[in-house]
Design an enzyme around this catalytic site. Structure first.
Site, PDB file in Angstrom:
ATOM      1  N   GLU A  27       0.789  -1.245   0.000  1.00  0.00           N
ATOM      2  CA  GLU A  27       0.000   0.000   0.000  1.00  0.00           C
ATOM      3  C   GLU A  27       0.823   1.298   0.000  1.00  0.00           C
ATOM      4  OE1 GLU A  27      -2.628  -0.534   3.358  1.00  0.00           O
ATOM      5  OE2 GLU A  27      -3.626  -2.242   2.438  1.00  0.00           O
TER       6      GLU A  27
ATOM      7  N   GLU B 267      -6.393 -10.722  -1.427  1.00  0.00           N
ATOM      8  CA  GLU B 267      -7.214 -10.510  -0.217  1.00  0.00           C
ATOM      9  C   GLU B 267      -8.693 -10.453  -0.584  1.00  0.00           C
ATOM     10  OE1 GLU B 267      -5.759  -7.297   2.230  1.00  0.00           O
ATOM     11  OE2 GLU B 267      -3.660  -7.782   1.829  1.00  0.00           O
TER      12      GLU B 267
END
Ligand code: XIL
Length: 379
Positions: free
Chosen positions: A163, A268
């Site tokens: 991220e 995810e």
């Protein structure tokens, strides 16, 4: 993986009649996600602390039966594995990797360099001053050498950086970026590769289906490649909703990254079925909203109509994944059952969400059967 499949098919074809019959019969009786997706891509899940230590033994049993890849939900994040300077706690990660090895699972290390779930001390010296670039690089190197070194040959792929960009495609303003600069990513990949040259190394992020963020991530991967950072793949997290993002954007995300010549993974996956708490559609773990009754419409059970929407959505998404199975190396769900999902507590605490393909009683949901059927058709 494909060569293992090829060998097993060959063995099946040349094996003597009775053995082969028995094997094929076992295969049908024991149908699982692992068997259905064999030859397409790895199919993974995560294990939480309770599953790793057997307090949720049913969850652990289900995970190892159905899936052939595993990621730690939290126990390998910096705050857990390296809670204080010079103090490492490997107990949970060791135990998870033992479980994975006993069950022939591919192990993903999540995650080495991230701004969340990383203690503040990482970025400060003993006098409480922010570290210099050199000192922070040294700390990053020590962490990567210790963790990757311990699991060399046992963790097969690492989420090296998690991220690092925001929705408009620019770099996220984190301590890593502010103190070191953009090449913190290059360094992280170099350090990991130096310790375990065999391990796959990934950049992992969410909302890559949003064009501006995807374009930023593409620029980032190109920058890493130009600077010889040993990146092998991109993890697209896949925290989706019933009506967002569009299927076209999901597909374009896969094809655009595959065009860069790296492996593409869905790392995810979950599908939130509850009303959005705010306009924000990403997966920033620091986001939160207050509970309001209308945000928790299904506290007892999921209505059939919504169950159907969830099944259709999973079917549509897996159609895309299977169509691009040559580019996708793994699809990992972020949770074993609905009861474990972080989506029950994020971004609103205490809701009842239904984002996965096993229910709170460890039973397969209609979406499970739908994707198995698709996978079987694809074989
Ligand atoms: C989540 C876990 O599921 C939660 O248990 C934890 O409280 C917060 O983090 N992106 C990631 C994951 O890369 O590590 C996050 O996991 C979800 C979003």
């Amino acid at each position: 993986m494909k060569s293992i499949l090829f060998t097993s098919i060959l063995l099946l074809l040349i094996g003597c009649g009775s053995d082969r019959d028995q094997y094929q019969q076992e295969q049908t009786e024991e149908q699982t996600l692992r068997s259905a997706f064999e030859g397409s891509f790895l199919i993974g899940t995560i294990l939480n602390h309770r599953q790793i230590f057997g307090q949720d033994q049913r969850g652990q049993d289900l995970a190892v039966r159905e899936f052939n890849a595993v990621t730690a939900e939290n126990v390998m994040k910096w705050e857990n594995i390296h809670p204080e300077p010079g103090v490492y706690d490997f107990d949970a990660a060791d135990t998870m990797i033992d479980i994975a090895e006993e069950n022939g699972m591919f192990v993903v290390g999540h995650t080495l360099v991230w701004h969340s779930q990383t203690p503040d001390w990482v970025f400060y010296d003993d006098e409480g001053e922010l570290l210099s670039r050199e000192a922070l690089l040294e700390r990053m190197k020590d962490h990567i050498e210790t963790v990757v070194g311990r699991y060399k040959g046992r963790v097969h792929g690492w989420d090296v950086v998690n991220e690092a960009i925001v929705d408009d495609g620019t770099m996220r303003d984190t301590y890593w970026y502010r103190i070191i600069g953009e090449d913190f990513l290059v360094k992280a990949f170099e350090y990991a590769h130096a310790v375990d040259p065999e391990a796959e190394l990934y950049y992992n992020d969410y909302s890559l289906e949003i064009p501006s963020k995807r374009e930023g991530a593409i620029r980032l991967v190109e920058y890493l490649q130009e600077n010889d950072a040993p990146i092998t793949g991109i993890g697209t997290q896949g925290h989706f909703m019933l009506d967002f993002p569009d299927l076209e954007e999901i597909e374009k995300t896969i094809t655009d990254f595959a065009a860069l010549g790296i492996d593409v993974m869905v790392t995810e996956l979950d599908i939130d079925v509850l009303p959005p708490a705010f306009d924000y559609m990403g997966a920033d773990v620091s986001a939160s909203a207050e509970m309001r009754e209308e945000l928790n419409p299904y506290p007892d059970a999921l209505p059939d109509s919504v169950q159907q929407q969830l099944t259709d959505r999973y079917r549509d998404i897996f159609e895309i994944y299977l169509r691009h199975s040559d580019d996708i190396t793994r699809v990992t769900f972020w949770g074993v059952t609905d009861g474990d999902s972080w989506k029950n507590n994020w971004p609103v605490s205490g809701r009842t969400n239904y984002p996965l393909i096993f229910d709170r009683n460890w039973e397969p949901k209609p979406a499970y059967h739908a994707i198995i059927e698709l996978a079987e058709e694809h074989r």
